[in-house]
Design a protein around this motif. Sequence first.
Motif, PDB file in Angstrom:
ATOM      1  N   HIS A  62       0.932  -1.569   0.146  1.00 34.04           N
ATOM      2  CA  HIS A  62       0.319   0.133  -0.020  1.00 34.04           C
ATOM      3  C   HIS A  62       0.889   1.109   0.007  1.00 34.04           C
ATOM      4  O   HIS A  62       0.277   2.290  -0.691  1.00 34.04           O
ATOM      5  CB  HIS A  62      -0.768  -0.376   1.627  1.00 34.04           C
ATOM      6  N   ILE A  63       2.128   1.454   0.501  1.00 28.92           N
ATOM      7  CA  ILE A  63       2.767   2.893   1.249  1.00 28.92           C
ATOM      8  C   ILE A  63       4.641   1.749   1.311  1.00 28.92           C
ATOM      9  O   ILE A  63       4.667   1.567   1.388  1.00 28.92           O
ATOM     10  CB  ILE A  63       2.840   3.675   1.987  1.00 28.92           C
ATOM     11  N   SER A  64       4.803   2.692   0.418  1.00 29.13           N
ATOM     12  CA  SER A  64       5.944   2.338   0.332  1.00 29.13           C
ATOM     13  C   SER A  64       7.111   3.307   0.456  1.00 29.13           C
ATOM     14  O   SER A  64       6.777   4.779   0.391  1.00 29.13           O
ATOM     15  CB  SER A  64       7.301   1.536  -1.067  1.00 29.13           C
ATOM     16  N   PHE A  80       6.749   8.660   2.177  1.00 27.70           N
ATOM     17  CA  PHE A  80       5.840   7.996   2.922  1.00 27.70           C
ATOM     18  C   PHE A  80       5.011   7.609   1.504  1.00 27.70           C
ATOM     19  O   PHE A  80       4.243   9.129   1.346  1.00 27.70           O
ATOM     20  CB  PHE A  80       5.219   8.750   4.099  1.00 27.70           C
ATOM     21  N   ASN A  81       5.014   6.667   0.375  1.00 29.84           N
ATOM     22  CA  ASN A  81       4.338   6.803  -0.633  1.00 29.84           C
ATOM     23  C   ASN A  81       3.523   5.799  -1.737  1.00 29.84           C
ATOM     24  O   ASN A  81       3.444   4.884  -1.184  1.00 29.84           O
ATOM     25  CB  ASN A  81       5.368   6.981  -1.861  1.00 29.84           C
ATOM     26  N   VAL A  82       1.905   6.603  -0.851  1.00 31.56           N
ATOM     27  CA  VAL A  82       1.008   5.697  -1.670  1.00 31.56           C
ATOM     28  C   VAL A  82       1.140   5.043  -3.066  1.00 31.56           C
ATOM     29  O   VAL A  82       1.445   5.302  -3.904  1.00 31.56           O
ATOM     30  CB  VAL A  82      -0.783   6.696  -0.979  1.00 31.56           C
ATOM     31  N   ASN A  83       1.049   3.967  -3.115  1.00 32.24           N
ATOM     32  CA  ASN A  83       0.893   2.988  -3.995  1.00 32.24           C
ATOM     33  C   ASN A  83       0.378   2.944  -5.148  1.00 32.24           C
ATOM     34  O   ASN A  83      -0.325   2.134  -5.190  1.00 32.24           O
ATOM     35  CB  ASN A  83       1.598   1.523  -3.986  1.00 32.24           C
ATOM     36  N   THR A  88       3.139   9.036  -6.926  1.00 31.27           N
ATOM     37  CA  THR A  88       4.060  10.206  -6.645  1.00 31.27           C
ATOM     38  C   THR A  88       5.043  10.857  -7.946  1.00 31.27           C
ATOM     39  O   THR A  88       5.979  12.062  -7.502  1.00 31.27           O
ATOM     40  CB  THR A  88       5.292   9.155  -6.065  1.00 31.27           C
TER      41      THR A  88
END
Length: 170
Positions: A62-64, A80-83, A88
């Motif tokens: 979900h987030i990486s 905190f990058n939402v997939n 991003t």
Amino acid sequence: MKLDQFKPLTVYTIYIASTPEKVWEALTSAEFSKQYFFGNTVEVEPRLGGAFIVRTPDGALHISGEVLAYDPPRKLAVTFNVNWPELTEKLGPTLVTHEIEQVGDAIRLTMSEGHDRPLSDDILEGGRQGWPAILSGLKSVLETGKPLAVTMGPPQRMLDALKAMGIKTP
């Protein structure tokens, strides 16, 4: 990536009847985090440059992100990058920082969400709705042992703004 390239656009501070070590564990433990983070699990590789991952209850990414500050039990900063496709790329990375301070018999937890560029209030609405629920859930679990039953999804205002920018959402 440097911490000083991000400007906090959202900041929340809460006080918790707990210890710095327990708050740190809550922020970095997969088993603990799923109790207050809508069933999602947080995985933190315990080193600078390590991986930061949030998985949905079904195990999907979900987030990486990357660990940019790791100072247990005082400070954790991660990208905190939402997939979501193109998110991003078009909005830039997000920095989430948690600072833990002992204040008397309590802990002051300050969470900030920063960005490397200005973003509209419509875009920021997602974090501004989600973070209070997540932090309240964390506080509840630490103080009572029981999670809060908060049900929510991404705010329509944010989804509409992302769609207008050509960013696909689930």
